[in-house]
Write an enzyme that holds these catalytic residues in place. Structure first.
Site, PDB file in Angstrom:
ATOM      1  N   GLN A  97       0.850  -1.190   0.000  1.00 19.22           N
ATOM      2  CA  GLN A  97       0.000   0.000   0.000  1.00 19.22           C
ATOM      3  C   GLN A  97       0.891   1.247   0.000  1.00 19.22           C
ATOM      4  O   GLN A  97       1.592   1.529   0.969  1.00 19.22           O
ATOM      5  CB  GLN A  97      -0.928   0.035   1.217  1.00 19.22           C
ATOM      6  CG  GLN A  97      -1.945   1.174   1.115  1.00 19.22           C
ATOM      7  CD  GLN A  97      -2.768   1.357   2.369  1.00 19.22           C
ATOM      8  OE1 GLN A  97      -2.235   1.731   3.404  1.00 19.22           O
ATOM      9  NE2 GLN A  97      -4.059   1.111   2.269  1.00 19.22           N
ATOM     10  N   TYR A 182      -5.766  11.127   3.996  1.00 22.98           N
ATOM     11  CA  TYR A 182      -4.374  11.377   3.642  1.00 22.98           C
ATOM     12  C   TYR A 182      -4.280  12.187   2.343  1.00 22.98           C
ATOM     13  O   TYR A 182      -5.280  12.689   1.840  1.00 22.98           O
ATOM     14  CB  TYR A 182      -3.606  10.057   3.588  1.00 22.98           C
ATOM     15  CG  TYR A 182      -3.579   9.376   4.945  1.00 22.98           C
ATOM     16  CD1 TYR A 182      -3.065  10.037   6.068  1.00 22.98           C
ATOM     17  CD2 TYR A 182      -4.103   8.103   5.129  1.00 22.98           C
ATOM     18  CE1 TYR A 182      -3.062   9.438   7.322  1.00 22.98           C
ATOM     19  CE2 TYR A 182      -4.103   7.494   6.380  1.00 22.98           C
ATOM     20  CZ  TYR A 182      -3.585   8.169   7.462  1.00 22.98           C
ATOM     21  OH  TYR A 182      -3.596   7.586   8.700  1.00 22.98           O
ATOM     22  N   ARG A 230      -7.402   2.403  -3.073  1.00 27.21           N
ATOM     23  CA  ARG A 230      -8.290   2.400  -1.900  1.00 27.21           C
ATOM     24  C   ARG A 230      -8.958   3.763  -1.741  1.00 27.21           C
ATOM     25  O   ARG A 230      -8.289   4.802  -1.792  1.00 27.21           O
ATOM     26  CB  ARG A 230      -7.529   2.061  -0.620  1.00 27.21           C
ATOM     27  CG  ARG A 230      -8.508   1.790   0.551  1.00 27.21           C
ATOM     28  CD  ARG A 230      -7.813   1.361   1.805  1.00 27.21           C
ATOM     29  NE  ARG A 230      -8.689   0.525   2.616  1.00 27.21           N
ATOM     30  CZ  ARG A 230      -8.812   0.624   3.934  1.00 27.21           C
ATOM     31  NH1 ARG A 230      -8.118   1.530   4.605  1.00 27.21           N
ATOM     32  NH2 ARG A 230      -9.618  -0.176   4.606  1.00 27.21           N
ATOM     33  N   GLY A 316      -9.303  -6.737   9.101  1.00 28.57           N
ATOM     34  CA  GLY A 316      -8.153  -6.136   9.756  1.00 28.57           C
ATOM     35  C   GLY A 316      -7.888  -6.740  11.113  1.00 28.57           C
ATOM     36  O   GLY A 316      -7.096  -7.679  11.257  1.00 28.57           O
TER      37      GLY A 316
END
Length: 361
Positions: A97, A182, A230, A316
């Site tokens: 990622q 982000y 994503r 997760g």
């Protein structure tokens, strides 16, 4: 669990099942380089059909949290090779990622103590960095500076190079992190992004442009079948504000990504994504592989795959305490509880010391 545990062809990558280990920051790389525990951690969980690594900063500027392993130096590339080799030896597949936090950073961990960068010069979010006494702790993010177009071009090239580095390191592909508040989402969000240039928030095209420039650069470097993205509609992490045309925004992005024929679209499952009906709209619009992450049970994921609502399901927290999550799911074995106090930082404890399940008798 017939649907969840069936095999799947993801571009050029053959998956043994449809279980994805979701990307999770664990903050164990003290010097920013993966180590033997990193390799062990991912190898223990290689029965997942696909592992998506923790966020991997594409540059020193891209860091917002201490102890996260990057992929911008040759030493890091070589260290990641030991991780991918360990996963492949166990029959697993792993994507990196690619991550740039943008404004969610602090001067103490930036090159030459400079300001973080973002779409605009508006602060937001928290970083894990050094305080004035040199102690590592959670801090309010520093005031960022707005990127100019030359800076944006430099960042696009850094994403390209990071993708090349990931393939050199043995990853099966990469996921571009455009979610969770982000850098890339700081361009997508029109309330935050008030720029008045071709990357500004005035139109869907302009505020999607940075993401698509990054995708185009990565695809040119490593191929569409090795590239995922994503996204997180309705995200409020990193002090991201909600806005009125969220559905229109992400349907526009989905159409643009369809044209690029990337390997997959990975959605973070905020409650509103499902409740609003946007997940169903995106499923109808998106032509490729769809991954959903966020609070799913194995049974729920199996039903959603069987119903055609998604193709792969990402988990997760269950993988933290259950390295053999796939085997536990297949055999209906109970899940071990997770120690949340050891999520971030530290050594082997709470990282590679969770045992596999051993059936009594």
């Amino acid at each position: 669990m017939e649907s969840l545990l069936s095999g799947y062809q993801l571009g050029a990558t053959t998956l043994n099942n449809r279980v994805v280990m979701a990307p999770m920051t664990r903050s164990r790389a003290v010097d920013g380089v993966p180590d033997h525990n990193t390799a062990l951690y991912y190898a223990q969980r290689a029965s997942a059909g696909l592992i998506i690594s923790e966020g991997v900063p594409i540059s020193r500027q891209g860091r917002g949290y201490l102890y996260t392993p990057g992929i911008y130096s040759q030493r890091q590339v070589e260290a990641w090779r030991t991780v991918t080799d360990a996963v492949h030896e166990q029959g697993g597949r792993i994507f990196a990622q690619l991550w740039h936090v943008g404004r969610v950073s602090h001067r103490s961990i930036q090159p030459e103590n400079g300001a973080p960068v973002s779409s605009v010069a508006v602060a937001g979010g928290k970083a894990f960095a050094y305080d004035e006494l040199g102690e590592a702790r959670d801090l309010a993010a520093s005031q960022p500076q707005a990127l100019d177009e030359t800076g944006i071009e430099t960042l696009v090239d850094e994403f390209r190079q990071a993708a090349a580095n990931a393939i050199e390191a043995g990853f099966d592909g990469v996921e571009i992190h455009a979610a969770n508040g982000y850098l890339i989402e700081q361009f997508i969000n029109p309330v935050l992004n008030t720029r008045e240039d071709p990357y500004g928030g005035a139109t869907l095209e302009s505020r999607s442009r940075f993401l698509l420039d990054v995708v185009d650069a990565v695809v040119e470097e490593i191929g569409a079948e090795s590239t995922g993205v994503r996204l997180s509609p309705y995200n409020e992490l990193g002090d991201m504000p909600l806005y009125t045309d969220i559905a229109e925004t992400y349907l526009h992005i989905t159409d643009a990504l369809n044209a690029r024929k990337i390997a997959y679209l990975h959605l973070a499952a905020q409650q509103q994504l499902i409740a609003s009906g946007l997940l169903e709209e995106l499923r109808k619009s998106w032509k490729g592989t769809l991954i959903l992450a966020g609070g799913l049970s194995a049974a729920q994921a199996d039903r959603m795959i069987a119903d055609g609502l998604l193709d792969l399901a990402a988990f997760g927290t269950p993988f933290v305490a259950n390295p053999d999550f796939v085997e536990r799911t297949r055999n209906s074995w109970p899940l071990a509880p997770v120690n949340r106090s050891s999520f971030y930082g530290g050594g082997a404890e709470g990282y590679v010391d969770y045992p596999a399940y051993h059936q009594a008798g």
